[in-house]
Write an enzyme that holds these catalytic residues in place. Sequence first.
Site, PDB file in Angstrom:
ATOM      1  CG  ASP A 129      -1.274  12.048  -2.406  1.00 23.55           C
ATOM      2  OD1 ASP A 129      -0.760  10.964  -2.447  1.00 23.55           O
ATOM      3  OD2 ASP A 129      -2.131  12.492  -3.278  1.00 23.55           O
ATOM      4  CD  GLU A 165      -5.425   5.564   0.190  1.00 28.37           C
ATOM      5  OE1 GLU A 165      -5.193   5.332   1.500  1.00 28.37           O
ATOM      6  OE2 GLU A 165      -6.015   4.995  -0.378  1.00 28.37           O
ATOM      7  CD1 TRP A 216      -2.530   2.102   1.660  1.00 32.11           C
ATOM      8  CD2 TRP A 216      -3.250   0.441   0.217  1.00 32.11           C
ATOM      9  NE1 TRP A 216      -3.604   2.518   1.283  1.00 32.11           N
ATOM     10  CE2 TRP A 216      -4.248   1.595   0.274  1.00 32.11           C
ATOM     11  CE3 TRP A 216      -3.534  -0.678  -0.510  1.00 32.11           C
ATOM     12  CZ2 TRP A 216      -5.448   1.526  -0.661  1.00 32.11           C
ATOM     13  CZ3 TRP A 216      -4.670  -0.675  -1.430  1.00 32.11           C
ATOM     14  CH2 TRP A 216      -5.594   0.307  -1.020  1.00 32.11           C
TER      15      TRP A 216
END
Length: 255
Positions: free
Chosen positions: A196, A199, A140
């Site tokens: 940010d 993402e 992620w």
Amino acid sequence: MRFTLLASLIGLALGAFAQSSAVDAYVASESPVAKQGVLNNIGPNGSKSHGAKAGIVVASPNTENPNYLYTWTRDSSLVFKLLIDQFTSGEDTSLRTLIDQFTSAEAILQQVPNPSGTVSTGGLGEPKFNIDETAFTDPWGRPQRDGPALRATAIIRYADWLLDNGNTTYVENTLWPVIRLDLDYVAADWNQSTFDLWEEINSSSFFTTAVQHRALREGAAFASRLGQSGVVDGYTSQADNLLCFLQVGSRFIAT
Ligand SMILES: *[C@@H]1O[C@H](CO)[C@@H](O)[C@H](O)[C@H]1NC(C)=O
Ligand SMILES: *[C@@H]1O[C@H](CO)[C@@H](O)[C@H](O)[C@H]1NC(C)=O
Ligand SMILES: *[C@@H]1O[C@H](CO)[C@@H](O)[C@H](O)[C@H]1NC(C)=O
Ligand SMILES: *[C@@H]1O[C@H](CO)[C@@H](O)[C@H](O)[C@H]1NC(C)=O
């Protein structure tokens, strides 16, 4: 991104700007719908929160295309900032149990070791968790350093209300340790790279810097009120640095 919850949140927030009578009428009819939409996504009893622990905000019940059945620190904190505002203003006094469940859930998540680290090695910057309060371990965009700042802002608002109402013990023993972890993290790590709020970009982020600045200003005032004078100067000087960095950033945007 997470349309269900964000749409509800925007609907609620718009209430503050209502001017014309047509807008007023829309806000009056939409606000209860939007509010119910928000509450439906909060565990353990929200109608769309199945499987979520108490106080956990589900981004969306969707599990495919895309799978958003997770809880984000940023989104949860923005949701609860709004619910806490409604509670402390007296607009909805029924929210206290849910708010207490939120602060308890966040205290648990702070301590869950995750791919960003442990509570003392950067884990507070982990953007999202599973709704049963376990770590999300797939790849992620991490870390996302706005989460702890937004969480501190939300919980400070509630803690100030508790102090106004004479409940110093709970604030000192239960909420301050949670708030302090987040503020210490922001003060120490604000100048590190972050993904940010969308993402995607690993860099510095105007939004992240702005909410970090706010959290440390509020944190310094709150710590001072609580008699935690040892941290006030550190929060204030990092808030000054954040403001300076924000102003440099705005100049880049302007040119
Ligand atoms: C959730 O539902 C259970 C079972 O009905 C109930 O005991 C509990 O008080 C509810 N929690 C909240 C926050 O409403
Ligand atoms: C203080 O607030 C907490 C959180 O709502 C609550 O559990 C506790 O009972 C309160 N204490 C007093 C003395 O009101
Ligand atoms: C850290 O601060 C320096 C000096 O203000 C700045 O040039 C740099 O972009 C900052 N980095 C991040 C990731 O915020
Ligand atoms: C983000 O950027 C920083 C600074 O360039 C770098 O050290 C870090 O490894 C990057 N993180 C990811 C996940 O790409």
